[in-house]
Design a protein around this motif. Structure first.
Motif, PDB file in Angstrom:
ATOM      1  N   LEU A  69      37.955 -42.894  19.225  1.00 52.81           N
ATOM      2  CA  LEU A  69      37.545 -41.517  18.990  1.00 52.81           C
ATOM      3  C   LEU A  69      36.962 -40.968  20.278  1.00 52.81           C
ATOM      4  O   LEU A  69      36.021 -41.526  20.833  1.00 52.81           O
ATOM      5  N   HIS A  70      37.538 -39.857  20.761  1.00 54.09           N
ATOM      6  CA  HIS A  70      37.077 -39.226  21.991  1.00 54.09           C
ATOM      7  C   HIS A  70      36.310 -37.964  21.626  1.00 54.09           C
ATOM      8  O   HIS A  70      36.825 -37.097  20.910  1.00 54.09           O
ATOM      9  N   LEU A  71      35.070 -37.868  22.129  1.00 54.07           N
ATOM     10  CA  LEU A  71      34.191 -36.745  21.803  1.00 54.07           C
ATOM     11  C   LEU A  71      33.625 -36.127  23.075  1.00 54.07           C
ATOM     12  O   LEU A  71      33.179 -36.846  23.972  1.00 54.07           O
ATOM     13  N   ASP A  72      33.649 -34.817  23.142  1.00 56.54           N
ATOM     14  CA  ASP A  72      32.962 -34.089  24.205  1.00 56.54           C
ATOM     15  C   ASP A  72      32.023 -33.097  23.539  1.00 56.54           C
ATOM     16  O   ASP A  72      32.420 -32.379  22.615  1.00 56.54           O
ATOM     17  N   GLY A  73      30.772 -33.067  24.029  1.00 60.53           N
ATOM     18  CA  GLY A  73      29.804 -32.148  23.453  1.00 60.53           C
ATOM     19  C   GLY A  73      28.733 -32.844  22.637  1.00 60.53           C
ATOM     20  O   GLY A  73      27.966 -32.191  21.922  1.00 60.53           O
ATOM     21  N   ILE A  74      28.650 -34.181  22.711  1.00 63.73           N
ATOM     22  CA  ILE A  74      27.639 -34.959  21.981  1.00 63.73           C
ATOM     23  C   ILE A  74      26.585 -35.457  22.960  1.00 63.73           C
ATOM     24  O   ILE A  74      26.916 -36.033  24.007  1.00 63.73           O
ATOM     25  N   ASP A  75      25.337 -35.213  22.645  1.00 62.71           N
ATOM     26  CA  ASP A  75      24.235 -35.881  23.358  1.00 62.71           C
ATOM     27  C   ASP A  75      24.068 -37.238  22.715  1.00 62.71           C
ATOM     28  O   ASP A  75      23.478 -37.379  21.631  1.00 62.71           O
ATOM     29  N   CYS A  76      24.643 -38.263  23.364  1.00 64.76           N
ATOM     30  CA  CYS A  76      24.694 -39.594  22.764  1.00 64.76           C
ATOM     31  C   CYS A  76      23.331 -40.292  22.886  1.00 64.76           C
ATOM     32  O   CYS A  76      22.698 -40.273  23.948  1.00 64.76           O
ATOM     33  N   SER A  77      22.912 -40.922  21.819  1.00 68.53           N
ATOM     34  CA  SER A  77      21.614 -41.625  21.795  1.00 68.53           C
ATOM     35  C   SER A  77      21.773 -43.110  22.025  1.00 68.53           C
ATOM     36  O   SER A  77      20.802 -43.861  21.912  1.00 68.53           O
ATOM     37  N   LEU A  78      22.985 -43.585  22.365  1.00 66.15           N
ATOM     38  CA  LEU A  78      23.255 -45.012  22.486  1.00 66.15           C
ATOM     39  C   LEU A  78      23.569 -45.402  23.920  1.00 66.15           C
ATOM     40  O   LEU A  78      23.912 -44.567  24.757  1.00 66.15           O
TER      41      LEU A  78
ATOM     42  N   ALA B 188      25.419 -31.080  21.369  1.00 62.68           N
ATOM     43  CA  ALA B 188      24.599 -30.495  22.420  1.00 62.68           C
ATOM     44  C   ALA B 188      24.218 -29.062  22.061  1.00 62.68           C
ATOM     45  O   ALA B 188      25.016 -28.320  21.483  1.00 62.68           O
ATOM     46  N   GLY B 189      23.012 -28.678  22.401  1.00 64.16           N
ATOM     47  CA  GLY B 189      22.530 -27.332  22.104  1.00 64.16           C
ATOM     48  C   GLY B 189      21.288 -27.382  21.243  1.00 64.16           C
ATOM     49  O   GLY B 189      21.084 -28.324  20.463  1.00 64.16           O
ATOM     50  N   ALA B 190      20.499 -26.352  21.365  1.00 62.13           N
ATOM     51  CA  ALA B 190      19.243 -26.312  20.619  1.00 62.13           C
ATOM     52  C   ALA B 190      19.508 -26.022  19.156  1.00 62.13           C
ATOM     53  O   ALA B 190      20.480 -25.363  18.785  1.00 62.13           O
ATOM     54  N   ALA B 191      18.620 -26.543  18.295  1.00 60.49           N
ATOM     55  CA  ALA B 191      18.707 -26.262  16.869  1.00 60.49           C
ATOM     56  C   ALA B 191      18.647 -24.748  16.653  1.00 60.49           C
ATOM     57  O   ALA B 191      17.826 -24.057  17.250  1.00 60.49           O
ATOM     58  N   GLY B 192      19.538 -24.262  15.826  1.00 54.85           N
ATOM     59  CA  GLY B 192      19.597 -22.824  15.586  1.00 54.85           C
ATOM     60  C   GLY B 192      20.510 -22.098  16.557  1.00 54.85           C
ATOM     61  O   GLY B 192      20.851 -20.941  16.333  1.00 54.85           O
ATOM     62  N   GLY B 193      20.884 -22.777  17.634  1.00 50.44           N
ATOM     63  CA  GLY B 193      21.815 -22.197  18.589  1.00 50.44           C
ATOM     64  C   GLY B 193      23.244 -22.573  18.252  1.00 50.44           C
ATOM     65  O   GLY B 193      23.537 -23.108  17.181  1.00 50.44           O
ATOM     66  N   VAL B 194      24.145 -22.300  19.187  1.00 51.02           N
ATOM     67  CA  VAL B 194      25.560 -22.582  18.969  1.00 51.02           C
ATOM     68  C   VAL B 194      26.000 -23.714  19.886  1.00 51.02           C
ATOM     69  O   VAL B 194      25.658 -23.734  21.074  1.00 51.02           O
ATOM     70  N   GLY B 195      26.719 -24.643  19.318  1.00 51.39           N
ATOM     71  CA  GLY B 195      27.231 -25.770  20.096  1.00 51.39           C
ATOM     72  C   GLY B 195      28.741 -25.862  19.982  1.00 51.39           C
ATOM     73  O   GLY B 195      29.356 -25.262  19.099  1.00 51.39           O
ATOM     74  N   GLY B 196      29.333 -26.613  20.878  1.00 57.26           N
ATOM     75  CA  GLY B 196      30.776 -26.817  20.853  1.00 57.26           C
ATOM     76  C   GLY B 196      31.094 -28.297  20.886  1.00 57.26           C
ATOM     77  O   GLY B 196      30.444 -29.056  21.616  1.00 57.26           O
ATOM     78  N   LEU B 197      32.064 -28.710  20.094  1.00 55.14           N
ATOM     79  CA  LEU B 197      32.431 -30.126  20.012  1.00 55.14           C
ATOM     80  C   LEU B 197      33.950 -30.256  20.061  1.00 55.14           C
ATOM     81  O   LEU B 197      34.666 -29.569  19.334  1.00 55.14           O
ATOM     82  N   ARG B 198      34.424 -31.131  20.951  1.00 53.36           N
ATOM     83  CA  ARG B 198      35.861 -31.429  21.050  1.00 53.36           C
ATOM     84  C   ARG B 198      36.104 -32.815  20.481  1.00 53.36           C
ATOM     85  O   ARG B 198      35.416 -33.773  20.853  1.00 53.36           O
ATOM     86  N   ILE B 199      37.092 -32.915  19.577  1.00 51.57           N
ATOM     87  CA  ILE B 199      37.340 -34.154  18.844  1.00 51.57           C
ATOM     88  C   ILE B 199      38.802 -34.545  19.001  1.00 51.57           C
ATOM     89  O   ILE B 199      39.708 -33.734  18.793  1.00 51.57           O
ATOM     90  N   GLN B 200      39.010 -35.823  19.351  1.00 45.93           N
ATOM     91  CA  GLN B 200      40.374 -36.327  19.503  1.00 45.93           C
ATOM     92  C   GLN B 200      40.431 -37.805  19.183  1.00 45.93           C
ATOM     93  O   GLN B 200      39.531 -38.566  19.548  1.00 45.93           O
ATOM     94  N   LEU B 201      41.498 -38.215  18.495  1.00 43.22           N
ATOM     95  CA  LEU B 201      41.726 -39.618  18.174  1.00 43.22           C
ATOM     96  C   LEU B 201      42.890 -40.154  19.007  1.00 43.22           C
ATOM     97  O   LEU B 201      43.802 -39.404  19.378  1.00 43.22           O
ATOM     98  N   CYS B 202      42.878 -41.463  19.270  1.00 44.25           N
ATOM     99  CA  CYS B 202      43.967 -42.091  20.033  1.00 44.25           C
ATOM    100  C   CYS B 202      44.115 -43.539  19.596  1.00 44.25           C
ATOM    101  O   CYS B 202      43.121 -44.267  19.499  1.00 44.25           O
ATOM    102  N   ARG B 203      45.352 -43.954  19.339  1.00 40.04           N
ATOM    103  CA  ARG B 203      45.619 -45.332  18.910  1.00 40.04           C
ATOM    104  C   ARG B 203      45.783 -46.294  20.089  1.00 40.04           C
ATOM    105  O   ARG B 203      45.867 -47.495  19.882  1.00 40.04           O
ATOM    106  N   ASP B 204      45.855 -45.782  21.295  1.00 40.54           N
ATOM    107  CA  ASP B 204      45.986 -46.634  22.478  1.00 40.54           C
ATOM    108  C   ASP B 204      44.609 -46.764  23.120  1.00 40.54           C
ATOM    109  O   ASP B 204      44.103 -45.820  23.727  1.00 40.54           O
ATOM    110  N   PRO B 205      43.970 -47.930  23.039  1.00 38.01           N
ATOM    111  CA  PRO B 205      42.599 -48.069  23.548  1.00 38.01           C
ATOM    112  C   PRO B 205      42.496 -47.963  25.063  1.00 38.01           C
ATOM    113  O   PRO B 205      41.414 -47.722  25.589  1.00 38.01           O
ATOM    114  N   ASP B 206      43.621 -48.106  25.774  1.00 40.37           N
ATOM    115  CA  ASP B 206      43.592 -48.051  27.232  1.00 40.37           C
ATOM    116  C   ASP B 206      43.894 -46.656  27.774  1.00 40.37           C
ATOM    117  O   ASP B 206      43.994 -46.470  28.985  1.00 40.37           O
TER     118      ASP B 206
END
Length: 975
Positions: free
Chosen positions: A469-478, A494-512
């Motif tokens: 799973l490929h994600l852009d726009g997450i403030d990762c805690s790990l 990412a973004g303040a609570a009550g504000g607007v955020g953007g998230l890009r989501i993509q899946l891929c079966r090839d781990p490389d």
């Protein structure tokens, strides 16, 4: 490690044999003499002799290659010739001594010599473009040869050869020592390592048999088929025949095809499919095919670089090395997983799409009702005019949609118009393999499955064995490398609570693989298997429906009458237009060079607004009293020459011609009408009757009614009279026809002709032709009809009406096509007394021709033509384009002539400029190839050998240049 003798062979130069030496060998050993020239080769010397009765090939090979290996090549040819596999194979010819492989000594060196019959035909190396049917034929040729050789046995097949793909890895690494470009050396080494790594677990399942191992575009010869397309039907150069992997035979061919692929590796798939249909491969062989192609590409480049280091004047290598570098570039331009899936799919072995293993929602705080989906397709109502050209339009529409509920998403699998490219020779990547979500900032995200965390800057990857799973726009805690279990928190948007955020989501079966965000349409079916939809991660359907173009075409065929043809055998589904551009449902933009109906261009906002406004007010028929019909009729009359002051409004050009003929009959009192051969005027009974084009109606010349009298076509290019001063001959033919009518007791009712020979290809009439013919017709009581449906209304640029070029005024003008920019609208303009002649037959009525909407359309079109200087643009851009096309005629013999003026041009193709033999099949293929290059074009003329160039009058110089460049590309690369 490869055998040392094998590696030593890779360093051998060609035999040191001159043309003079070859001439002596031909004479002394075989008793032949004649003109000799050298053919190319990497490590042999090949010479062609023409004895006057036949052509033969002499092959000279270094003695380091054992004689039994060369005997195996001869025997393999004999074996295939005996099987009659449907291919031409060279025949070994013995020397005067009876030997087939004698040895000679030249300059202290020993060489083997052989003589083979020469196969007539053309190699396809220099034909840059190969159509799919030719690519498929390559695959079939390889399969035929492989099937023919599978039972062949000879000790010479057990050989050490640098081209044996079983040894590609060590051979390439040895050859790389001679590659001086460090960057290129590293790229080849990396590609070889990856390819060999993917081959190793498959090797035990790859079948071994005798194979040709060099069926390339250099080593097949082609002859024209019934459609005059060069098709491979002969195989030469058995120098690499050996026991090897069966699938390697196909890999060698596919690698060679890549330099014809124009950057698209899917180009080889017809060859794979054709091979597999004739000689099925097992799944391991299909999975090994692409790594073998990459390996072959690496060995090719490395070998040529190495050979040039020891034989820098080898013209054969110098001539091929750019091709080989291109093969390597294309072979390494895509991931192995993509091509493996594409090859399995072509062979019909691709497994069904597996479900995405999701155990937890990625964004559980959001519900399906929260989501609003944007529409970024070609048919989107949210992309008016050319707003799709705004580079930020996707996010603008996404943000606007999010205002409703706070959450909006783009759609996976959507062909986005916002990613189209105008004037592009190749389809752009428009198919979305991801989604973008506009949502509240600080929204918590959770792992949807067990995975390992990979952090690459702001890019987060949750990687498992089967899915990433490929994600852009997450403030990762790990931490990077951390393990997570399905349902574990991974961070927040990412973004303040009550504000607007953007998230890009993509899946891929090839781990490389870091997958692309978009794929090209022709690769989308395979990419979506590698990058499945993220819908299950969100618990909401975010998938766009797939276009149903094929089903729609079948529905059209089922319910739409067959005589109503469509352009192209496999047409794109066009659903949008803008200016001189058309867009299919997959986001491909095409330059429309044939659509003379939309004279203003597609999607003109001013016209759309005027039509919408009038529709909202009133639309009815012309027997009601309203302003628009009077205003438009007056405008049309003012555009005609003095005296032509009366207007009929009709629905189409065919109806206009039909009415014009009725007017001629009514006013003259006679029905006999003269029309020109090769002409087209419409589809109603009367307009079809005066149409003589056999391209539109193959039975036209034998089915004309007795009141129609076709006269000699004044075709100054291929007609009876072609020289200057030919007008008299063509006018005389008209006079003879009138005399024939009157000798039989008839009288002439009228004469109809296009003012520029439109359907014949935009050919101008001879100078003064209409002036003299009109005088003859009027002298004998007939009326003169100028059919301006295609060639009038400013299209010629230099004139508003086509007849102005002839300096003569007709009695009746018919016009349609562009006057409504696609709205059903036509007109007949004539003198009052001629119009009044129809009264004795009753009143005339045309439902939509004079309707309020049609009249508003007609006036708006005239306003735009004037305000946007479209006639002047047709003159300037048309003159520029004609010069570009005439320049092509200086380079390509197939270009016979460039006809016409302004933006009504005809480019005529011939096979011979002396005989003017029409290049009919070639013209059809050129139009198909132009479509692939992003240009819509169709043939015209009785022989369908003329490109009918009649684009919207808004055509820009840039677009005209693109058309000329694409035509040059097709003529130079092939079709």
């Amino acid at each position: 490690m490869a055998d040392s003798a094998l590696l030593q062979r890779t360093e051998l130069p060609r035999p040191n044999v001159s043309l003079a030496d070859a001439k002596i060998i031909f004479n002394d050993f075989y008793g032949f003499s004649g003109p000799i020239r050298e053919l190319g080769s990497q490590q042999d010397r090949n010479f062609l002799i023409d004895t006057g009765e036949e052509r033969l090939v002499l092959k000279v090979t270094r003695a380091e290659y054992p004689q039994y290996e060369l005997d195996a090549q001869n025997r393999a040819m004999d074996h295939l010739r005996g099987l009659e596999i449907g291919l031409r194979i060279p025949e070994p010819i013995p020397a005067l001594t009876g030997e087939y492989i004698p040895q000679i000594e030249l300059g202290g060196e020993h060489y083997w010599i052989r003589l083979l019959s020469y196969l007539d035909g053309e190699p396809l190396t220099l034909q840059k473009h190969l159509p799919p049917e030719v690519v498929a034929a390559f695959g079939d040729v390889v399969a035929r040869v492989a099937m023919g050789l599978r039972d062949f046995r000879h000790e010479g097949l057990q050989r050490e050869l640098q081209w044996d793909l079983r040894r590609a890895g060590p051979v390439a690494l040895h050859l790389l020592k001679s590659v001086t470009d460090q960057k290129q050396r590293d790229r080849i080494a990396k590609a070889m390592i990856v390819a060999v790594k993917r081959l190793q677990p498959l090797a035990s399942e790859l079948r071994i048999q005798p194979i040709h191992h060099d069926i390339t575009d250099d080593n097949v010869v082609a002859t024209p088929n019934a459609s005059r397309r060069l098709m491979p039907d002969g195989v030469i150069d058995f120098g690499d025949v050996l026991y090897g992997w069966l699938v390697a035979d196909l890999a060698v061919t596919c690698a060679a095809l890549l330099h014809h692929a124009d950057g698209d590796p899917f180009f080889i798939l017809p060859a794979v499919k054709a091979f597999h249909q004739r000689y099925p491969l097992n799944e391991a062989e299909l999975r090994a095919l692409w790594p073998l192609i990459v390996a072959r590409a690496g060995v090719l480049v490395a070998s040529s670089e190495q050979q040039l280091s020891i034989d820098p004047d080898n013209e054969y290598i110098l001539g091929n090395i750019d091709h080989e570098r291109m093969i390597f570039e294309v072979a390494t331009s895509v991931p192995h997983s993509l091509m493996q899936a594409a090859i399995l799919h072509a062979a019909g072995l691709l497994p069904d799409e597996t479900e995405t293993p999701v155990a937890h929602s990625l964004l559980p705080s959001l519900t399906p009702d929260d989501f609003r989906l944007t529409d970024l397709t070609v048919t989107s109502p949210d992309l008016p005019r050319d707003s799709w050209a705004d580079q930020e339009i996707d996010w603008k529409l996404l943000a606007r949609a999010a205002l409703e509920t706070g959450v909006a998403s783009t759609r996976y699998g959507e062909y986005r118009l916002s990613y189209t490219k105008l004037l592009s020779a190749t389809p752009p990547a428009t198919f979305a393999l991801h989604i973008d979500v506009c949502l509240p900032g600080a929204t918590e995200a959770f792992a949807p499955f067990d995975a390992t965390v990979i952090l690459d800057g702001h890019h987060l990857i949750l990687s498992s064995r089967d899915l990433s799973l490929h994600l852009d726009g997450i403030d990762c805690s790990l931490e990077n490398g951390a393990s997570v279990t399905a349902g574990d928190p991974i961070g927040a948007v990412a973004g303040a609570a009550g504000g607007v955020g953007g998230l890009r989501i993509q899946l891929c079966r090839d781990p490389d693989l870091i997958p692309p965000l978009f794929s090209k349409p022709q690769q989308s079916a395979i990419w979506r298997l590698i990058c499945p939809s993220p819908s299950r991660l969100l618990g909401v359907g975010v998938d766009a429906p797939a276009p149903e173009s094929h089903d729609l075409l079948e529905r059209r065929k089922k319910s739409f009458a067959r005589p109503q043809k469509n352009y192209y055998a496999d047409p794109p589904q066009i659903e949008r237009g803008w200016k001189e551009h058309l867009f299919d449902v997959k986001g491909r933009a095409y330059l429309d060079m044939v659509n003379n109906v939309t004279i203003l261009g597609h999607g003109h906002p001013r016209l759309a607004e005027a039509v919408g406004r009038q529709w909202a007010l009133l639309n009815t028929n012309s027997r009601f009293h309203y302003a628009a019909v009077a205003e438009f009729s007056d405008r049309l009359a003012s555009l005609a020459p003095e005296g032509l002051d009366t207007v009929f409004l009709v629905n189409s050009g065919s109806e206009a011609v039909d009415l014009a003929l009725r007017l001629a009959w009514a006013h003259s009192g006679h029905r006999n009408v003269l029309s020109l051969l090769e002409a087209y005027h419409g589809w109603t009974v009367a307009s079809d009757a005066v149409s003589t084009s056999i391209a539109d109606n193959p039975r036209a010349l034998e089915t004309r009614p007795d009141w129609v009298h076709p006269v000699l076509s004044p075709n100054t290019y291929r007609g009876r009279y072609r020289c200057e001063g030919s007008t008299g001959g063509y006018v005389a033919a008209v006079a003879e026809k009138i005399a024939e009518i009157e000798d039989r007791g008839g009288r002439l009712g009228g004469f109809i002709a296009e003012s520029l020979y439109g359907n014949a290809g935009g050919i101008p009439l001879p100078p003064g032709y209409l002036r003299e013919v009109y005088a003859l017709v009027r002298e004998h009581g007939g009326l003169c009809i100028a059919d301006e449906v295609q060639v009038g209304y400013g299209r010629l640029g230099h004139h508003f009406w086509g007849f102005e070029q002839q300096g003569e005024v007709p009695d009746i003008i018919t016009v349609a096509k562009g006057m409504g920019n696609g709205q059903p609208l036509g007109a007949v303009i004539t003198r009052r007394e001629i119009a009044d002649s129809l009264e004795k037959e009753g009143y005339f009525f045309s439902s939509s021709g004079g309707s309020p909407v049609s009249c508003v359309v007609g006036m708006t079109v005239l306003d735009i033509i004037k305000d946007e200087n479209l006639q002047e643009n047709a003159r300037d851009v048309g003159d520029h384009l004609k010069l570009r096309l005439e320049a092509l005629g200086q380079r390509f013999p197939i270009v016979g002539a460039v006809h016409g003026m302004g933006l009504y041009l005809g480019l005529e193709f011939v096979r011979d400029r002396e005989t003017l033999e029409p290049a009919t099949e070639e013209t059809a293929a050129i139009c198909d190839r132009l479509l692939e290059c992003g240009v819509i074009m169709q043939p015209t003329g009785d022989h369908l050998n003329v490109l009918k160039i009649k684009p919207p009058l808004c055509l820009t110089r840039e677009s005209a240049d693109f058309f000329a460049e694409m035509l040059e590309k097709v003529l130079s690369e092939g079709w």
